[in-house]
Structure formats: structure tokens, C-alpha cells
Design an enzyme around this catalytic site. Structure first.
Site, PDB file in Angstrom:
ATOM      1  N   TYR A   1       0.815  -1.214   0.000  1.00 11.03           N
ATOM      2  CA  TYR A   1       0.000   0.000   0.000  1.00 11.03           C
ATOM      3  C   TYR A   1       0.850   1.267   0.000  1.00 11.03           C
ATOM      4  O   TYR A   1       0.360   2.336  -0.321  1.00 11.03           O
ATOM      5  CB  TYR A   1      -0.945   0.023   1.212  1.00 11.03           C
ATOM      6  CG  TYR A   1      -2.005  -1.064   1.195  1.00 11.03           C
ATOM      7  CD1 TYR A   1      -2.021  -2.036   0.213  1.00 11.03           C
ATOM      8  CD2 TYR A   1      -2.988  -1.113   2.171  1.00 11.03           C
ATOM      9  CE1 TYR A   1      -2.972  -3.034   0.201  1.00 11.03           C
ATOM     10  CE2 TYR A   1      -3.964  -2.116   2.163  1.00 11.03           C
ATOM     11  CZ  TYR A   1      -3.936  -3.076   1.180  1.00 11.03           C
ATOM     12  OH  TYR A   1      -4.885  -4.062   1.166  1.00 11.03           O
TER      13      TYR A   1
ATOM     14  N   LYS B   1       3.938 -15.281   3.279  1.00 10.98           N
ATOM     15  CA  LYS B   1       3.927 -16.099   2.059  1.00 10.98           C
ATOM     16  C   LYS B   1       5.391 -16.371   1.722  1.00 10.98           C
ATOM     17  O   LYS B   1       5.904 -16.039   0.648  1.00 10.98           O
ATOM     18  CB  LYS B   1       3.187 -15.321   0.952  1.00 10.98           C
ATOM     19  CG  LYS B   1       2.873 -16.104  -0.288  1.00 10.98           C
ATOM     20  CD  LYS B   1       1.825 -17.179  -0.098  1.00 10.98           C
ATOM     21  CE  LYS B   1       1.654 -17.949  -1.386  1.00 10.98           C
ATOM     22  NZ  LYS B   1       0.919 -19.209  -1.243  1.00 10.98           N
TER      23      LYS B   1
ATOM     24  N   ASP C   1      -2.485 -18.238   2.450  1.00  7.83           N
ATOM     25  CA  ASP C   1      -3.581 -19.003   1.840  1.00  7.83           C
ATOM     26  C   ASP C   1      -4.093 -20.063   2.806  1.00  7.83           C
ATOM     27  O   ASP C   1      -5.308 -20.268   2.974  1.00  7.83           O
ATOM     28  CB  ASP C   1      -3.158 -19.610   0.495  1.00  7.83           C
ATOM     29  CG  ASP C   1      -1.726 -20.150   0.489  1.00  7.83           C
ATOM     30  OD1 ASP C   1      -1.012 -19.969   1.499  1.00  7.83           O
ATOM     31  OD2 ASP C   1      -1.323 -20.757  -0.511  1.00  7.83           O
TER      32      ASP C   1
ATOM     33  N   ASP D   1      -5.339  -6.774   6.015  1.00 10.95           N
ATOM     34  CA  ASP D   1      -6.542  -6.128   5.501  1.00 10.95           C
ATOM     35  C   ASP D   1      -7.559  -7.199   5.091  1.00 10.95           C
ATOM     36  O   ASP D   1      -8.741  -7.164   5.467  1.00 10.95           O
ATOM     37  CB  ASP D   1      -6.136  -5.264   4.284  1.00 10.95           C
ATOM     38  CG  ASP D   1      -7.201  -4.261   3.899  1.00 10.95           C
ATOM     39  OD1 ASP D   1      -8.242  -4.204   4.573  1.00 10.95           O
ATOM     40  OD2 ASP D   1      -6.993  -3.529   2.913  1.00 10.95           O
TER      41      ASP D   1
ATOM     42  N   ASP E   1     -11.192  -8.678   7.332  1.00 14.90           N
ATOM     43  CA  ASP E   1     -12.562  -8.684   6.800  1.00 14.90           C
ATOM     44  C   ASP E   1     -13.137 -10.104   6.867  1.00 14.90           C
ATOM     45  O   ASP E   1     -14.304 -10.305   7.192  1.00 14.90           O
ATOM     46  CB  ASP E   1     -12.591  -8.212   5.336  1.00 14.90           C
ATOM     47  CG  ASP E   1     -12.748  -6.699   5.219  1.00 14.90           C
ATOM     48  OD1 ASP E   1     -12.238  -5.985   6.101  1.00 14.90           O
ATOM     49  OD2 ASP E   1     -13.372  -6.235   4.242  1.00 14.90           O
TER      50      ASP E   1
END
Ligand code: NAD
Length: 365
Positions: free
Chosen positions: A141, A191, A223, A247, A251
Site C-alpha cells: 500500500y 507467504k 492461503d 486487511d 474482513d
């Protein structure tokens, strides 16, 4: 105590839920004898419309001169076609950077009375209590270079994920410190099988963990963590992860515990700390008076706890939310089957009344 706050309602449902959170803060301040000093400023699309800047200078100044900041949400489809720096979301990213808020704490707790609001079976979700610690100032970001360039039809887009050791170490320490106060388990999500950033992340987090021998550290690829979060949400305690993974996973955690509208957050570590619900401006329901204000109200509780060490006041809000849910009050996002729904303001009003009743009971006891 004097509580000097800047309120940034922002866009869409941001303004609707913040209004309720402020009413609850006012009730708690009255009950516990604190003085609230509030200044309200523009951010996001509201600021773009008024001042052609998603984060006007007087908003930054107000935030920096406060003891804490409470924000609603930013974002509006009206600005979707604007260049990146002129979009509402750019205002929020800049604010986080200006405040130096590098650690985003996102609790996801299953309220007992909301077990049926989760899409998961009751036996999977009961007792879930997760604290996601998301790095907030690094990763994709903020990384440079970033661009879209080239001829139409052959354009190339670039984003850059960058992390340095000090920024991984400082967020890891936040997670381990929280782990010490909780169930002493930290799961670091990365990851590392694909990304260099993640390999450095894992190495630094592992090194830091040596200073916290009583905290059990484990690692998981993002994942796999996404899958486990819906299969075994109860197994998660503190989840430490980088900006974008956090992020997305937070959610998902909102969906797991019943609604994104319930989730609160604190962005800490900088000059002034920032509190906001996890959800966005929800243009699909904005203006209808049906948004769930509990994420914003619980963010106000986090504000009292983390910025002012007012533990009893924070717990008073959290108990009032729990009690309100126990009494069967549901906004549309939480309702299932034949549940009766209430508006944003009715839900906020009920929390305020419950705060006042609890205080009265305490005084009589
Ligand atoms: P969103 O969080 O706004 O909404 C996702 C879904 O959840 C929608 O169906 C919405 O109606 C529902 N929802 C969200 N909050 C709710 C609440 N309190 N009560 C009931 N239902 C709720 O995410 P989105 O739709 O992806 O994004 C909409 C806008 O918000 C975009 O402009 C996005 O950039 C922005 N956004 C801002 C923030 C922020 O300000 N921190 C965070 C996420 C998205």
C-alpha cells in the site's frame, strides 16, 4: 479527565456510525465524570468535495493536537475515476502515515448471542477470540515504485512490496506484547514460500520471539491461514501479519464472527492514536439508516482503553454492547430468519441507555 478528541466522520455510513459512537462516548463521560472536548473535521470524499484535498492541512493539525482520533470511514463511488492521490482512500493512508500509526489492532470476538449470525456452525465459532495485528505503514500500500504506464492496450502496472527489518521488528514486538496478555500464542502469517518480503518477515519475527520465551510462535502461509480461519477460528489467538494480508484476513474474520459491521480497530504506535471500525463507507447502504454502529462504538471503547487507560469505561461500553445484543437488538446485517431489525440510531440509543442503567445499578449497589 479531559478527553480531547478529533472526530473524522468521513463518507457514507462513516458519518452515521460515528454519530452513535460519539453519543456513547458522551454517555460514558457523563457517567464517569470525564470532560469530552471534541472537534470535528473533514476527511476523504467529504474533504475532497469541500476543499479538493482528501486530507486538508487543518484536519492533520487538529488530529496532531488531540489526544486521540475517532474516524468513521472514507470512500465514495463519486471519486472512483479520480487519480490515486485525489481519491478519498489516499486521505486515510496519508493520515495513518502522518500519525505514524504502524500497528493496527483488529479484535474479532464471537458474542455469545450472535452465534447464529455467523455463517459457520455454532460449535466451530463459539468462544472465538482473535486479535489481528496488522502492519499498517508498509507493504504494497505504500511501496515505491508504483505506477500504471504505457500505451492503451499494452499498459503495465507496478506495485512494490517492501519491508525492512526495523519495521518488522516493531510490529512483531506489539504482537508478542499482546500475546503475553492473552493466551500466549502468536501466529505469524506470510507467504515465505514465494515472497522475499515474507522470508525476511519470518526471520525477524522468529528472532524477536526469543525475547518472549513463554509465547508460542507459529508460522502459516496466508492461503492456508485463510482456510484455517473458517475451519478452526477458535484456534487463533494473536495473528501477526503484513499490511495487505491483514486487511484481507480481518474482513474475513468479520464474516466469521457475524458481520464486518461489528469489528473495531486501533491504529497505534505513533504520535496520536487512531480508532476506526474495520468496515468501509458501504455506499450500498449509506443514507438508509441501517448501518451497524457497533464497530464504531467498540472502537470508542478501544480509544478509552488504549489512549487513556480507562479500562472500566472501556469495559462499560463493551458490556453494554454485549447486553444490547443479549436483549435481541439487531441491525439488518446481524438479523437472521425472523429477527426484528432496528435502525443505526436505535441500536446506538440502546447502547447509551444500557450504559446509563449499568452506572445507576453500580451506584445503588
Ligand atoms: P465496505 O466495508 O464498505 O462494505 C462491504 C460490505 O459490508 C457491504 O455490503 C456493506 O454494506 C457491508 N457493511 C460494511 N459495514 C457495515 C456496517 N457497519 N453495517 C452493515 N453492513 C456493513 O467495503 P467495500 O464495499 O469494499 O468498500 C466501499 C468503500 O469503502 C470503498 O470506497 C472502499 O475504498 C472504502 N473502504 C474504506 C475503508 C476505511 O475507511 N477504513 C475500509 C474499507 C473500504
Amino acid at each position: 479527565m479531559l478527553l480531547r478528541l478529533t472526530i473524522l466522520p468521513g463518507d457514507g455510513i462513516g458519518a452515521e456510525v460515528t454519530e452513535q459512537a460519539v453519543l456513547v462516548l458522551q454517555a460514558v463521560a457523563d457517567v464517569f465524570g470525564h470532560q469530552l472536548e471534541l472537534q470535528q473535521k473533514l476527511i476523504g470524499g467529504a474533504a475532497l468535495a469541500a476543499a479538493n484535498d482528501p486530507l486538508p492541512a487543518d484536519t492533520i493539525q487538529a488530529c496532531l493536537s488531540s489526544s486521540a482520533v475517532l474516524l468513521g470511514a472514507v470512500g465514495s463511488p463519486a471519486f472512483d475515476h479520480y487519480p490515486r492521490q485525489q481519491r478519498p482512500e489516499a486521505g486515510l493512508l496519508r493520515l495513518r502515515r502522518e500519525l505514524g500509526a504502524y500497528a493496527n489492532l483488529r479484535p474479532a470476538v464471537c458474542f455469545p448471542s450472535l452465534i447464529t449470525s455467523s455463517p459457520l456452525r455454532a460449535e466451530l465459532i463459539r468462544g472465538t477470540d482473535i486479535m489481528i495485528v496488522r502492519e499498517l505503514l508498509g507493504g504494497l500500500y505504500f511501496g515505491e515504485p508504483r505506477s500504471i504506464s504505457g500505451e492503451a492496450g499494452a499498459r503495465v502496472a507496478i506495485n512494490t512490496m517492501t519491508y525492512d527489518e526495523p519495521s518488522v521488528e516493531r510490529i512483531a514486538r506489539v504482537a508478542f506484547d499482546l500475546g503475553m496478555k492473552r493466551r500466549r500464542r502468536v501466529l505469524s502469517v506470510d507467504k515465505a514460500n514465494v515472497l522475499e518480503c515474507s522470508r525476511l518477515w519470518r526471520e525477524v519475527v522468529t528472532r524477536c520471539s526469543k525475547d518472549y520465551p513463554v509465547v508460542q510462535l507459529s508460522h502459516m502461509y496466508v492461503d492456508s491461514a485463510a482456510m484455517s480461519l473458517v475451519q478452526h477460528p477458535r484456534d487463533f489467538d494473536v495473528v501477526l501479519t503484513e499490511n495487505m494480508f491483514g486487511d484481507i484476513l480481518s474482513d474475513q474474520a468479520g464474516g466469521v464472527v457475524g458481520s464486518l459491521g461489528l469489528l473495531a480497530s486501533a491504529s497505534i504506535g505513533g504520535k496520536v492514536w487512531l480508532y476506526e471500525p474495520v468496515h468501509g463507507s458501504a455506499p450500498d447502504i449509506a443514507g438508509k439508516g441501517i448501518a451497524n454502529p457497533l464497530g464504531a462504538i467498540l472502537s470508542a471503547a478501544m480509544l478509552l482503553r488504549h489512549s487513556f487507560q480507562l479500562e472500566n469505561e472501556a469495559a462499560c461500553i463493551e458490556n453494554a454492547v454485549n447486553e444490547t445484543l443479549n436483549q435481541g437488538f439487531r441491525t439488518a446485517d446481524l438479523a437472521r430468519g425472523t429477527d426484528k431489525t432496528v435502525s443505526t440510531s436505535a441500536m446506538g440509543h440502546q447502547v447509551v441507555e444500557t450504559v446509563k442503567k449499568a452506572a445507576l445499578k453500580e451506584r445503588l449497589a
